[in-house]
Structures are given as C-alpha cells and as structure tokens.
Scaffold this motif. Structure first.
Motif, PDB file in Angstrom:
ATOM      1  N   PHE A 146     -13.821 -11.218   4.879  1.00  0.00           N
ATOM      2  CA  PHE A 146     -14.673 -11.618   6.002  1.00  0.00           C
ATOM      3  C   PHE A 146     -15.369 -12.927   5.710  1.00  0.00           C
ATOM      4  CE2 PHE A 146     -14.024  -7.187   6.766  1.00  0.00           C
ATOM      5  CZ  PHE A 146     -13.746  -7.186   8.107  1.00  0.00           C
TER       6      PHE A 146
ATOM      7  N   ASP B  25     -16.724 -12.332   0.132  1.00  0.00           N
ATOM      8  CA  ASP B  25     -15.651 -11.387   0.333  1.00  0.00           C
ATOM      9  C   ASP B  25     -14.541 -12.057   1.142  1.00  0.00           C
ATOM     10  OD1 ASP B  25     -14.038  -9.315   0.949  1.00  0.00           O
ATOM     11  OD2 ASP B  25     -15.656  -7.908   1.388  1.00  0.00           O
TER      12      ASP B  25
ATOM     13  N   ASN C 283      -4.197  -3.508   4.228  1.00  0.00           N
ATOM     14  CA  ASN C 283      -4.729  -2.179   3.900  1.00  0.00           C
ATOM     15  C   ASN C 283      -5.200  -1.454   5.161  1.00  0.00           C
ATOM     16  OD1 ASN C 283      -4.364  -2.396   1.063  1.00  0.00           O
ATOM     17  ND2 ASN C 283      -6.087  -3.814   1.015  1.00  0.00           N
TER      18      ASN C 283
ATOM     19  N   PRO D 174       0.815  -1.218   0.000  1.00  0.00           N
ATOM     20  CA  PRO D 174       0.000   0.000   0.000  1.00  0.00           C
ATOM     21  C   PRO D 174       0.847   1.266   0.000  1.00  0.00           C
ATOM     22  CG  PRO D 174      -0.832  -1.566   1.619  1.00  0.00           C
ATOM     23  CD  PRO D 174       0.435  -2.137   1.079  1.00  0.00           C
TER      24      PRO D 174
ATOM     25  N   TRP E 156     -25.373  -0.111  -1.892  1.00  0.00           N
ATOM     26  CA  TRP E 156     -25.203  -1.287  -1.039  1.00  0.00           C
ATOM     27  C   TRP E 156     -26.101  -2.408  -1.535  1.00  0.00           C
ATOM     28  CZ3 TRP E 156     -21.293  -1.112   2.257  1.00  0.00           C
ATOM     29  CH2 TRP E 156     -20.783   0.152   2.559  1.00  0.00           C
TER      30      TRP E 156
ATOM     31  N   LEU F 274     -16.547  -3.498  14.405  1.00  0.00           N
ATOM     32  CA  LEU F 274     -15.145  -3.238  14.737  1.00  0.00           C
ATOM     33  C   LEU F 274     -15.018  -2.494  16.052  1.00  0.00           C
ATOM     34  CD1 LEU F 274     -14.062  -1.853  11.242  1.00  0.00           C
ATOM     35  CD2 LEU F 274     -13.824  -4.207  12.062  1.00  0.00           C
TER      36      LEU F 274
ATOM     37  N   MET G  18     -20.349  -8.760   6.567  1.00  0.00           N
ATOM     38  CA  MET G  18     -20.205  -7.439   5.976  1.00  0.00           C
ATOM     39  C   MET G  18     -20.975  -7.423   4.651  1.00  0.00           C
ATOM     40  SD  MET G  18     -17.918  -5.374   7.482  1.00  0.00           S
ATOM     41  CE  MET G  18     -16.844  -5.521   8.890  1.00  0.00           C
ATOM     42  N   ARG G  19     -21.581  -6.318   4.363  1.00  0.00           N
ATOM     43  CA  ARG G  19     -22.316  -6.237   3.109  1.00  0.00           C
ATOM     44  C   ARG G  19     -21.362  -5.972   1.951  1.00  0.00           C
ATOM     45  NH1 ARG G  19     -24.724  -7.969   6.352  1.00  0.00           N
ATOM     46  NH2 ARG G  19     -26.692  -7.366   7.287  1.00  0.00           N
ATOM     47  N   LEU G  20     -21.774  -6.439   0.815  1.00  0.00           N
ATOM     48  CA  LEU G  20     -20.969  -6.167  -0.363  1.00  0.00           C
ATOM     49  C   LEU G  20     -21.284  -4.774  -0.864  1.00  0.00           C
ATOM     50  CD1 LEU G  20     -21.485  -9.512  -2.249  1.00  0.00           C
ATOM     51  CD2 LEU G  20     -19.424  -8.759  -1.128  1.00  0.00           C
ATOM     52  N   ALA G  21     -20.270  -4.108  -1.236  1.00  0.00           N
ATOM     53  CA  ALA G  21     -20.461  -2.745  -1.706  1.00  0.00           C
ATOM     54  C   ALA G  21     -20.077  -2.639  -3.163  1.00  0.00           C
ATOM     55  CB  ALA G  21     -19.599  -1.798  -0.898  1.00  0.00           C
TER      56      ALA G  21
ATOM     57  N   CYS H 156     -14.647   2.500   5.023  1.00  0.00           N
ATOM     58  CA  CYS H 156     -14.700   2.508   3.551  1.00  0.00           C
ATOM     59  C   CYS H 156     -13.925   1.321   2.987  1.00  0.00           C
ATOM     60  CB  CYS H 156     -14.106   3.793   3.007  1.00  0.00           C
ATOM     61  SG  CYS H 156     -15.115   5.240   3.307  1.00  0.00           S
ATOM     62  N   CYS H 157     -12.742   1.113   3.533  1.00  0.00           N
ATOM     63  CA  CYS H 157     -11.852   0.058   3.023  1.00  0.00           C
ATOM     64  C   CYS H 157     -12.498  -1.326   3.131  1.00  0.00           C
ATOM     65  CB  CYS H 157     -10.557   0.119   3.810  1.00  0.00           C
ATOM     66  SG  CYS H 157      -9.386  -1.151   3.403  1.00  0.00           S
ATOM     67  N   LEU H 158     -13.193  -1.560   4.252  1.00  0.00           N
ATOM     68  CA  LEU H 158     -13.789  -2.884   4.466  1.00  0.00           C
ATOM     69  C   LEU H 158     -15.209  -2.983   3.915  1.00  0.00           C
ATOM     70  CD1 LEU H 158     -12.625  -3.667   8.109  1.00  0.00           C
ATOM     71  CD2 LEU H 158     -11.631  -4.490   5.993  1.00  0.00           C
ATOM     72  N   GLY H 159     -15.721  -1.870   3.429  1.00  0.00           N
ATOM     73  CA  GLY H 159     -17.090  -1.900   2.910  1.00  0.00           C
ATOM     74  C   GLY H 159     -18.098  -2.101   4.020  1.00  0.00           C
ATOM     75  N   LEU H 160     -17.857  -1.428   5.134  1.00  0.00           N
ATOM     76  CA  LEU H 160     -18.752  -1.548   6.289  1.00  0.00           C
ATOM     77  C   LEU H 160     -20.043  -0.801   5.976  1.00  0.00           C
ATOM     78  CD1 LEU H 160     -18.047  -2.872   9.018  1.00  0.00           C
ATOM     79  CD2 LEU H 160     -17.652  -0.595   9.916  1.00  0.00           C
ATOM     80  N   GLN H 161     -21.136  -1.501   6.064  1.00  0.00           N
ATOM     81  CA  GLN H 161     -22.394  -0.888   5.622  1.00  0.00           C
ATOM     82  C   GLN H 161     -22.958   0.067   6.669  1.00  0.00           C
ATOM     83  OE1 GLN H 161     -25.440  -3.533   4.126  1.00  0.00           O
ATOM     84  NE2 GLN H 161     -26.944  -2.249   5.136  1.00  0.00           N
TER      85      GLN H 161
ATOM     86  N   TRP I 271     -11.480   7.738  -0.868  1.00  0.00           N
ATOM     87  CA  TRP I 271     -12.537   6.738  -0.836  1.00  0.00           C
ATOM     88  C   TRP I 271     -13.816   7.341  -1.402  1.00  0.00           C
ATOM     89  CZ3 TRP I 271     -11.011   2.034   0.082  1.00  0.00           C
ATOM     90  CH2 TRP I 271      -9.849   1.829   0.837  1.00  0.00           C
ATOM     91  N   PRO I 272     -14.698   6.542  -1.982  1.00  0.00           N
ATOM     92  CA  PRO I 272     -15.944   7.090  -2.537  1.00  0.00           C
ATOM     93  C   PRO I 272     -16.826   7.681  -1.434  1.00  0.00           C
ATOM     94  CG  PRO I 272     -15.973   4.694  -2.555  1.00  0.00           C
ATOM     95  CD  PRO I 272     -14.601   5.095  -2.164  1.00  0.00           C
TER      96      PRO I 272
ATOM     97  N   GLU J 248     -11.723   5.740   7.408  1.00  0.00           N
ATOM     98  CA  GLU J 248     -11.066   5.080   6.270  1.00  0.00           C
ATOM     99  C   GLU J 248     -11.268   3.570   6.298  1.00  0.00           C
ATOM    100  OE1 GLU J 248      -7.508   6.049   4.397  1.00  0.00           O
ATOM    101  OE2 GLU J 248      -7.208   7.901   5.503  1.00  0.00           O
TER     102      GLU J 248
ATOM    103  N   GLY K  54     -23.028 -11.186  11.444  1.00  0.00           N
ATOM    104  CA  GLY K  54     -21.582 -11.007  11.317  1.00  0.00           C
ATOM    105  C   GLY K  54     -21.115 -10.844   9.886  1.00  0.00           C
TER     106      GLY K  54
END
Lengths: 134, 586
Positions: free
Chosen positions: B586, B583, B226, A78, A102, B527, A122-125, B559-564, A94-95, B556, A120
């Motif tokens: 996770f 994914d 990341n 990175p 979502w 988290l 995480m949603r896909l974005a 955003c990086c992990l796509g936390l909704q 970041w966007p 950050e 547990g």
C-alpha cells in the motif's frame, strides 16, 4: 680554395648488384603495412567471432534464466506453497487478534489524523507470537 | 654475370610482376565497374541478408513487482522430424515409440506423422520445455531435430486468468491485460543487415545496419496474488458447496484509489491451454456479465433520498404488511412488516419502503443519482470486455419502473458497477475509476505509465455517505439480512441481494442471482468487496449463499493485508517503525 677532386678508388672493385636503398625502404614499408593490415584484419575477424559467440551465449543464458524463473515462480506461488505445506502435514492459519500488536506508523503524525479514513494508510502489523500450527 | 645483366634481369622481373598485377587489377576493376551489373547484383543478393531481431515480451507481475511474475516469455523447442530419412532407415516404429514416451503422445499418432516417405519435414509437438527437449536430443534419434521457439507462459496456469488474458499463436494479446497493454508489452523488434560467407556464416565485419531490439515493458498490476489466491479458493469452495451454480465471481476494490486488489471469475481456464477452452469459460463475468442486482441496488435509492434531505433515518413509513399495490400491480416484501423507519427498512430490505422512497424522490432525480453512481455506463477499467449494463433512459420507463428499478429489477449491472456504488459510499461520496494496471516500466527502467487515482464523480455529500455507512452496518447486525457477512474484529457495512433471473414473460421462480456487497472496516473503509453466485441451488438467498463467502474472503484478506481493526490497541512512538520501508502493498 681549390676544390678537392674526388677520385675513384680503382683498387676497390665490387662484383654483383647492389639493391637500391630507397626501393628497399619502400618495399619494407609496404611489407610492414601489409602485415599490419593483415594482423588488424584477422584481429577484427577474431573479435567479430568472439562477439558473435558472446551474443549466442547471452541468448542462451537469457533463455536459461527465463526457464529457471518460470520454475521458481511456479514453485513459490501461493497454491504451490499450500500444497507443499499440506504434503508435509503442516496447517497454518492467520494469527488471532490477540496475537497481533498494532504499531502506529511514526511517519503519520497524530495531528494529520492518523486514525481518519482519509489517510488511506494501512497500519503495520507485527506478530507477537508465531502463528498457531493446528 | 656483370652488373648490367643483373640490373636488366631485375627490371624485367619487376616489370613482369607489375604486368601481372596490372592484369589482375584490370580484371578486378572490370568485374567491379564493368557492365556485369546483374552478375554483381546476384552475388550481392546471395551474400546479403536482413532479419528482424525478435524481442522478449514484457512480464506481467502483481503489485509486489518482479518478485511475483504472473506471465513471461519462455524459450521452448518444437520437436520436428524428417520422415523421408526415418522411413529410409526403417526406423519409424522405434522413433515413434521413443518420441511418444517422452512427449506423452499416442504412439500411433506419432507414427502416422513419421510414416510419410516423401516428406522432408513434420512437426511432432510444439512448445516442448527445454529440459525435456534436452533429454530427447540426448537420445540422438535419427531424423529428429529441435527448433527454437518462444512461447508465452503463465506459471500459475489458471490463476488470475480472466485478468491476465492470453497471447494468441501470432503473439498478439487477445484477452485481459495482455490485450489492453499489448502496445507496451510487445516491445519493438530490432533489425540486422549483414553479409554471409560461402558457409552462410555471418561476416561480422560486413554488418551494414544493426538496430538492437527494445524488449517489451513490464506491467505491474494493482492485484495482490495472495489476496487473489484467497478469493479464488473461497469461490471454488462456494461452487463445491453449490455445485449446480452456473458461476461465481468476486471483486475486491480499494475504496480510496479505485485499485482492484482481486478479481476472479468462475468457471476459469488454463491460460497455457487457451486454445481448447470454451468462450464461456473465457468470459470475465466480473466485468462482462450483467445481472439484475436485486436488493443491493436499494442503497442507491436510500443514499439519494438522504442526500436530498427528503427523509432522515428515523422517518417512519408504512410497509403495508407485506403487499402494496401501485398502479394496479402488487409489490411484495419477503417478510410482512407494518411501520418501519428508513433505517430499519434498509436493514430488513423492504421492497415496499424502498419503492415509496423512490416515489418521493421522483423519476428524474432517481435516474440522475443512479447514473452518477455509474449504473448503466462503463467505468473505464483498463481491461477489455467491460459491459455497461442495461439502464433505460427515462423516456423508456414504464409507470411502475420507479418502484421496480430501485429494488434492482428492470436494471442490469456488472459486479464492477455494483462494487463501485458501495465503494463510493465508503469513499465519502467520491466515485473512483477502477483500474488493474499500476505501473508500466520499460526495459531500461524508465516508468512509462503510472496510474493515479482518478475521481469520476462526486455523487453524495460526505455526511450522507457517513449516514449510509451507519445504516449499512445495521444490515450485518442481528436481525439484518446480511448477518452472515460479519467479520470477526471488524464492523462490516453491506447489503445482500437475491434477484430472480429474468425469463421471457417475467421472472423465474427457481433461478436466482445471489450477491453480497459491502466494505470494511465500516468506520474507516479500506476495502469494498462483492461476491456474486449465479443460480445457486438449493439455497438461493444472498444472505445464505454469498454473505458467508464474503465473510470468509474478508476475514482472510484483512489478516493478509494487515488491516487494522478499529478497536485494536495501537502502540505508538515506536522508533524503529520510522526507519522501515513503507509496506509495498500500500
């Protein structure tokens, strides 16, 4: 019936030594065996040498592969990527929230409580637009 | 010559050759079977050799697997020389200047190593990269030769240094994951027994025993490179902002499983140059440094009284206008308050209200809850050097201990323990064992170790945990001490901590430990994050120093992990989603 007497042909006289047939057979057999052994031995030696060469080659290739992997890992870390982007004058962020759509994971059924904390997952974005370049 | 003579001659020749063969055979038999055992053993000893086949140490990679290798073995060269030959050729200066140029060494240093007329061997530099070594070899410098060597390399140098650890010059893991997982990483060396010819070349056909070595297993961490990069970047910028701070550290833990997603500590060090680093820099402060937590500890007391049903969030208590005497000793609030509800007491971080709640709870129950939350004991993270903190047994408590310990004085914790407390609240009261190793895979692809989430204790009821989550969210709202810890789009539950550092005879007025610990999204926590800054100057408040760092990291990382975000519009019934791979993070 009277037995016919085998008579020696006195006219047919052969001078010189006649090599004994069975002995010649044994000699030929031993010679062929020895040659076969030698051939097999040299073949094994050659295979041994080839194996050793390939072993060396494998070691060298592994070393080379590891060296290349090391370089690649450094390149794509990175920090390196950020430095490369900075060198090229590219600033990425970041966007924003309004740029993200979502999507619910279809494998989690609603009745399993997809929104509950215990799933547990995480949603896909999906990014609707490209990240803003500032 | 007649036939008889010919036959006689043939027989004599055959007998002659047979006698020669018998003679040679007898000699051979005599040599092999005769009484010359020493002679035979000597020859055999010279021809036979036995050597261990070195194997490659396993890789360490982040949660992305072998795509992101963080530690690997590298084939390098040692640059060596034969000083006697170089001196005899009168080429010391030429060779020294060339080598110094390539190896980035002072010329005089190289010249001293070469100018030893009686020595046959001198090592100029260890662990030279293969590319550079090839350039040196191409120069064909007289008396200079290269030797193969293997060295552990860390492509990203100081990145994740306190988690990865390093391997010492003997090849033994000496810190971090390298040390803890050494038995998996080292593999098992092979064995070769064979014979050599007069030129010392191996006689392949004489190979007696060949046991191939087993390469070391690859260790996959739970950390995400990341996320770790974000954390390290923010810690560096925080230390730039507070240059007098002694250090800073941060942990991100996944609340449901106990997986550590990032762990960073400052100061850091270059793993490829561990030999010249001080022990202070090598200390992983996130697990090895204990500090008085200050107000972040209040959450334990609040959770305990709520769990025992002694109060409700609406119960009103007097905060004595900022100063309250207990057993003749004053206890102060940073801002004077009159009557406050329990909920507001946490939001305003009132010491007096917390002390009164602790007295309602009683010493035994307070001690029990704190122990259950993991205070004062190691949580068993798979890293060496974890400290247990300082939490005295009840018998050693003084009269004012129950009013001081719940506000984070007279007790010392690690950041890991503190983030564990908040992760427990986020996780419906379950305390999970933190871990950094996810999986160990042998070189043949067999998974030899796979970490499963492990519950250490159930500390509070889920309803109490939910109430605590709501109360902690208020801390980051307007009027709370942790409003700088907010994250755009997410509700954050957290608590600031500003602890005076203990000095002989009391507490320092100038040196503080600032911290912020919390979790997000508050209604569906994923988290838990803690940020600790040691002795920041000129500001020292947790809300001023650590909370902004928390906010930057959480923003950050989310955003990086796509936390909704909870308020995000979720599009359902997407057919393609079902076909995609899960994914990998996770």
């Amino acid at each position: 019936m009277a037995q016919r007497k085998k008579r020696r042909n006195r006219k047919r006289r052969v001078d010189g030594f006649i090599f004994p047939g069975p002995f010649a057979g044994i000699l030929v057999f031993v010679s062929i065996s020895a040659l076969t052994y030698l051939w097999q031995c040299s073949r094994c030696e050659a295979l041994g040498r080839e194996i050793k060469t390939l072993e060396k080659q494998q070691v060298e290739l592994t070393k080379k592969y590891l060296n290349e992997e090391y370089k690649w890992m450094r390149l794509k870390s990175p920090k390196s990527i950020e430095e490369s982007l900075a060198r090229c004058g590219i600033s990425m962020t970041w966007p924003r929230r309004d740029q993200v759509t979502w999507l619910a994971d279809a494998r989690i059924r609603d009745d399993q409580g997809a929104q509950s904390p215990s799933d547990g997952a995480m949603r896909l974005a999906a990014v609707r637009r490209m990240p803003r370049h500032e | 010559m007649n036939n008889r003579q010919m036959a006689l001659r043939f027989v004599l020749t055959a007998i002659f050759f047979m006698l020669i063969m018998v003679g040679l055979g007898s000699r051979l038999a005599f040599l092999h079977l005769g009484p010359h055992g020493d002679f035979r053993d000597n020859i055999k000893q010279h021809r036979q050799f036995e050597k261990a086949i070195a194997v490659r140490r396993g890789n360490i990679c982040d949660r992305g697997g072998l795509h992101n290798i963080l530690a690997l073995d590298l084939a390098v060269k040692d640059v060596c020389a034969e000083p006697k030959m170089i001196v005899a050729m009168n080429a010391v200066l030429d060779v020294a200047s060339k080598l110094a140029e390539y190896l980035d060494l002072p010329v005089d240093e190289v010249a001293v190593k070469l100018n030893r007329p009686k020595r046959l061997y001198s090592r100029i530099k260890r662990f030279v990269p293969a590319d550079l070594a090839a350039q040196i070899q191409a120069e064909k410098l007289p008396g200079v030769f290269l030797r193969d060597a293997n060295v552990r390399y860390y492509p990203q140098r100081s990145f994740m240094c306190h988690v990865l650890g390093f391997v010492n010059y003997e090849g033994t893991g000496s810190a971090g994951v390298e040390q803890r997982m050494h038995s998996y990483l080292k593999g098992s060396p092979g064995m070769l027994e064979s014979e050599v010819d007069a030129l010392r070349h191996e006689l392949y056909l004489q190979r007696g025993r060949y046991i191939p070595g087993m390469e070391g297993s690859d260790v996959q961490l739970t950390l995400d490179q990341n996320v770790q990069h974000i954390v390290e970047k923010v810690l560096d910028s925080t230390l730039e902002e507070y240059p007098k701070a002694k250090g800073a550290w941060c942990i991100i833990q996944r609340v449901r499983t106990g997986e550590i997603l990032a762990m960073a500590s400052r100061p850091d060090y270059d793993l490829n140059d561990f030999g010249t680093t001080s022990n202070d820099a090598k200390l992983n402060r996130a697990i090895g440094s204990v500090y008085e937590p200050g107000s972040t500890m209040k959450a334990v007391c609040f959770a305990a009284v709520l769990n025992e049903g002694l109060v409700t969030p609406d119960t009103v208590l007097s905060c004595e206008n900022g100063i309250w005497y207990y057993k003749g000793r004053p206890l102060r609030d940073s801002h004077p308050h009159g009557d406050l509800t329990v909920a507001d007491g946490l939001k305003k971080s009132s010491n007096i209200l917390t002390a009164k709640l602790s007295l309602m709870l009683g010493n035994e129950r307070l001690h029990k809850y704190m122990s259950d939350f993991g205070v004062g004991k190691r949580l068993g993270i798979d890293l060496p050097g974890e400290e247990g903190g300082i939490f005295h047994p009840l018998s050693k408590w003084s009269g004012i201990s129950p009013t001081r310990i719940p506000i984070g004085q007279g007790v010392a914790v690690t950041a890991l323990q503190m983030v564990g407390v908040y992760a427990t609240i986020a996780n419906d009261g379950y305390l999970m064992r933190p871990h950094v190793v996810q999986r160990v895979t042998a070189s043949d692809g067999t998974v030899v170790y796979n970490a499963e989430p492990q519950v250490l204790a159930r500390v509070i009821r889920p309803e109490t945990a939910a109430t605590m989550r709501r109360l902690l969210v208020r801390v980051t709202e307007d009027g709370g001490t942790g409003r700088r810890g907010r994250v755009d789009g997410y509700q954050v539950a957290g608590k600031t901590g500003t602890a005076q550092k203990a000095i002989p005879g009391g507490y320092s007025d100038t040196d503080y430990v600032a911290s912020f610990v919390g979790f997000l999204p508050a209604d569906s926590p994923e988290l838990a994050i803690i940020v600790v800054v040691d002795e920041p100057q000129k500001f020292h408040g947790g809300g001023k120093v650590a909370a902004p760092a928390f906010s930057k990291i959480a923003t950050e990382v989310a955003c990086c992990l796509g936390l909704q975000p909870p308020s995000a519009e979720v599009i359902r019934s997407n057919s393609w989603v079902a076909d995609t791979e899960p994914d990998s993070r996770f």
